[in-house]
Design a protein around this motif. Structure first.
Motif, PDB file in Angstrom:
ATOM      1  N   UNK A 188       0.850  -1.187   0.000  1.00  0.00           N
ATOM      2  CA  UNK A 188       0.000   0.000   0.000  1.00  0.00           C
ATOM      3  C   UNK A 188       0.887   1.239   0.000  1.00  0.00           C
ATOM      4  N   UNK A 189       0.787   2.037  -1.053  1.00  0.00           N
ATOM      5  CA  UNK A 189       1.626   3.225  -1.194  1.00  0.00           C
ATOM      6  C   UNK A 189       0.750   4.480  -1.334  1.00  0.00           C
ATOM      7  N   UNK A 190       1.326   5.605  -0.977  1.00  0.00           N
ATOM      8  CA  UNK A 190       0.604   6.884  -1.049  1.00  0.00           C
ATOM      9  C   UNK A 190       1.444   7.904  -1.808  1.00  0.00           C
ATOM     10  N   UNK A 191       0.764   8.857  -2.471  1.00  0.00           N
ATOM     11  CA  UNK A 191       1.453   9.839  -3.294  1.00  0.00           C
ATOM     12  C   UNK A 191       0.789  11.207  -3.170  1.00  0.00           C
ATOM     13  N   UNK A 192       1.370  12.193  -3.886  1.00  0.00           N
ATOM     14  CA  UNK A 192       0.757  13.516  -3.974  1.00  0.00           C
ATOM     15  C   UNK A 192      -0.397  13.470  -4.970  1.00  0.00           C
ATOM     16  N   UNK A 193      -1.388  14.342  -4.764  1.00  0.00           N
ATOM     17  CA  UNK A 193      -2.578  14.323  -5.610  1.00  0.00           C
ATOM     18  C   UNK A 193      -2.472  15.240  -6.827  1.00  0.00           C
ATOM     19  N   UNK A 194      -1.345  15.945  -6.968  1.00  0.00           N
ATOM     20  CA  UNK A 194      -1.143  16.816  -8.126  1.00  0.00           C
ATOM     21  C   UNK A 194      -0.025  16.257  -9.002  1.00  0.00           C
ATOM     22  N   UNK A 195       0.010  16.691 -10.246  1.00  0.00           N
ATOM     23  CA  UNK A 195       1.048  16.226 -11.174  1.00  0.00           C
ATOM     24  C   UNK A 195       2.401  16.772 -10.722  1.00  0.00           C
ATOM     25  N   UNK A 196       3.346  15.867 -10.469  1.00  0.00           N
ATOM     26  CA  UNK A 196       4.645  16.285  -9.952  1.00  0.00           C
ATOM     27  C   UNK A 196       5.681  15.198 -10.184  1.00  0.00           C
ATOM     28  N   UNK A 197       6.943  15.588 -10.443  1.00  0.00           N
ATOM     29  CA  UNK A 197       8.017  14.592 -10.515  1.00  0.00           C
ATOM     30  C   UNK A 197       8.160  13.802  -9.221  1.00  0.00           C
ATOM     31  N   UNK A 198       7.649  14.349  -8.109  1.00  0.00           N
ATOM     32  CA  UNK A 198       7.752  13.663  -6.820  1.00  0.00           C
ATOM     33  C   UNK A 198       6.938  12.361  -6.804  1.00  0.00           C
ATOM     34  N   UNK A 199       6.001  12.251  -7.736  1.00  0.00           N
ATOM     35  CA  UNK A 199       5.176  11.036  -7.800  1.00  0.00           C
ATOM     36  C   UNK A 199       5.842   9.914  -8.598  1.00  0.00           C
ATOM     37  N   UNK A 200       7.014  10.193  -9.148  1.00  0.00           N
ATOM     38  CA  UNK A 200       7.737   9.166  -9.903  1.00  0.00           C
ATOM     39  C   UNK A 200       8.732   8.474  -8.968  1.00  0.00           C
ATOM     40  N   UNK A 201       8.574   7.177  -8.780  1.00  0.00           N
ATOM     41  CA  UNK A 201       9.429   6.414  -7.871  1.00  0.00           C
ATOM     42  C   UNK A 201      10.495   5.711  -8.709  1.00  0.00           C
ATOM     43  N   UNK A 202      11.670   6.307  -8.740  1.00  0.00           N
ATOM     44  CA  UNK A 202      12.751   5.818  -9.607  1.00  0.00           C
ATOM     45  C   UNK A 202      13.873   5.189  -8.788  1.00  0.00           C
ATOM     46  N   UNK A 203      14.537   4.205  -9.405  1.00  0.00           N
ATOM     47  CA  UNK A 203      15.610   3.465  -8.732  1.00  0.00           C
ATOM     48  C   UNK A 203      16.711   3.130  -9.741  1.00  0.00           C
ATOM     49  N   UNK A 204      17.833   2.688  -9.195  1.00  0.00           N
ATOM     50  CA  UNK A 204      18.943   2.198 -10.015  1.00  0.00           C
ATOM     51  C   UNK A 204      19.136   0.728  -9.676  1.00  0.00           C
ATOM     52  N   UNK A 205      18.851  -0.147 -10.655  1.00  0.00           N
ATOM     53  CA  UNK A 205      18.917  -1.593 -10.423  1.00  0.00           C
ATOM     54  C   UNK A 205      19.743  -2.241 -11.540  1.00  0.00           C
ATOM     55  N   UNK A 206      20.787  -2.973 -11.138  1.00  0.00           N
ATOM     56  CA  UNK A 206      21.689  -3.628 -12.098  1.00  0.00           C
ATOM     57  C   UNK A 206      22.253  -2.626 -13.101  1.00  0.00           C
ATOM     58  N   UNK A 207      22.561  -1.440 -12.583  1.00  0.00           N
ATOM     59  CA  UNK A 207      23.185  -0.424 -13.425  1.00  0.00           C
ATOM     60  C   UNK A 207      22.232   0.310 -14.345  1.00  0.00           C
ATOM     61  N   UNK A 208      20.949   0.045 -14.255  1.00  0.00           N
ATOM     62  CA  UNK A 208      19.971   0.698 -15.130  1.00  0.00           C
ATOM     63  C   UNK A 208      18.893   1.389 -14.305  1.00  0.00           C
ATOM     64  N   UNK A 209      18.367   2.475 -14.866  1.00  0.00           N
ATOM     65  CA  UNK A 209      17.288   3.182 -14.195  1.00  0.00           C
ATOM     66  C   UNK A 209      15.984   2.418 -14.296  1.00  0.00           C
ATOM     67  N   UNK A 210      15.286   2.345 -13.191  1.00  0.00           N
ATOM     68  CA  UNK A 210      14.015   1.626 -13.127  1.00  0.00           C
ATOM     69  C   UNK A 210      12.970   2.542 -12.499  1.00  0.00           C
ATOM     70  N   UNK A 211      11.795   2.616 -13.114  1.00  0.00           N
ATOM     71  CA  UNK A 211      10.692   3.390 -12.548  1.00  0.00           C
ATOM     72  C   UNK A 211       9.540   2.445 -12.239  1.00  0.00           C
TER      73      UNK A 211
END
Length: 301
Positions: A188-211
């Motif tokens: 269960x995850x929660x986010x902002x209710x407006x359009x924002x880059x903050x709502x993008x959950x990005x990671x670095x996995x095996x040397x590649x960017x993952x969203x």
């Protein structure tokens, strides 16, 4: 400005007793003083001095005008004295716009000390998650993070923040700890209710960017409500370290997926409208809080 010069020449002449004496004292030529008096009389359409003697004698109209002329000069001198004090006077109302979370966690804790230093200065804090240029409506300072829209405002970088994925120990004990970014889809995850880059959950996995395409079970306009949800054990959130740094240090929130962080930081900017003519209230605020934020007190390490 010529009208004021005429008025001064008139007063100087009455004080010195003649045009030539006034000219000597004030480093002018007698003809220049005489021309100013003539222009004044022509403008007023009245004779101010009796002509024909070596000593200047005021007419009845001239004596009445002298009282008014001195009152004008006194008022001008008083205005100039007040203006000279303006660069050092810290008073009035400072109007600031910033994010609710930043105000609560990074301004309010030091605000009493600031107000004690400047007792004649009032502070008005306006809150909003996103930067809106209200400088034409009397705003003095804005503090926001992230990519700002292009504008002519002065933007000072006062620090940087990192966004963290976190949840309470209670939630993790009940629902388990995600081991890889994709595991978030089962939580269960929660986010902002407006359009924002903050709502993008990005990671670095095996040397590649993952969203990870998070579907928020609930969303909010304010980060403090996201924080409250996480602290209550309701689920997982993504918030800035200036917002939840103390919670993580206290152990009430636990950072997640740290091995997959991108390492990207977001700048925090202080914005104001004019570099050249900075009012005292703006200058002292910038100096005071820059010193407080110099060591980035919200940093976890």
């Amino acid at each position: 400005m010529d009208n004021y010069s005429q008025l001064l020449a008139f007063i100087w002449s009455t004080e010195c007793g003649s045009f030539s004496a006034a000219a000597r004292v004030h480093k002018m030529t007698p003809s220049a003083v005489s021309k100013l008096i003539t222009r004044l009389e022509n403008r007023l359409q009245v004779r101010l001095f009796q002509r024909g003697s070596r000593v200047l004698t005021l007419t009845e109209e001239g004596a009445a005008y002298l009282r008014s002329a001195k009152a004008v000069v006194d008022a001008m001198n008083e205005a100039d004295s007040l203006a000279e004090a303006l660069p050092s006077r810290v008073s009035g109302t400072l109007r600031l716009h910033t994010m609710t979370s930043f105000a609560k966690h990074q301004i309010v804790p030091w605000l009493p000390e600031f107000m004690d230093l400047y007792p004649a200065l009032d502070v008005e804090i306006q809150l909003g998650a996103q930067f809106v240029d209200h400088f034409e409506q009397g705003l003095d300072i804005a503090i926001h993070s992230g990519v700002l829209p292009s504008s002519s405002r002065i933007a000072k970088r006062i620090g940087e923040t990192q966004w963290l994925i976190c949840a309470s120990p209670q939630y993790l004990a009940e629902h388990g700890t995600p081991a890889v970014p994709a595991d978030l889809l089962q939580h269960r995850c929660f986010n902002f209710s407006f359009v924002s880059p903050w709502n993008k959950w990005s990671f670095l996995q095996d040397g590649e960017g993952v969203s990870v395409p998070i579907t928020a079970r609930a969303s909010f306009t304010q980060g403090d409500l996201l924080r409250d949800m996480a602290l209550s054990g309701a689920g997982i959130v993504k918030l800035a370290d200036f917002h939840i740094g103390l919670d993580i240090k206290a152990g009430t929130l636990t950072p997640l997926l740290e091995a997959f962080t991108t390492g990207v930081v977001e700048p925090v900017y202080l914005l104001y409208s004019d570099r050249k003519h900075l009012s005292p209230r703006i200058r002292v605020f910038i100096e005071f809080f820059q010193e407080k934020w110099r060591q980035h007190p919200w940093k976890l390490s």
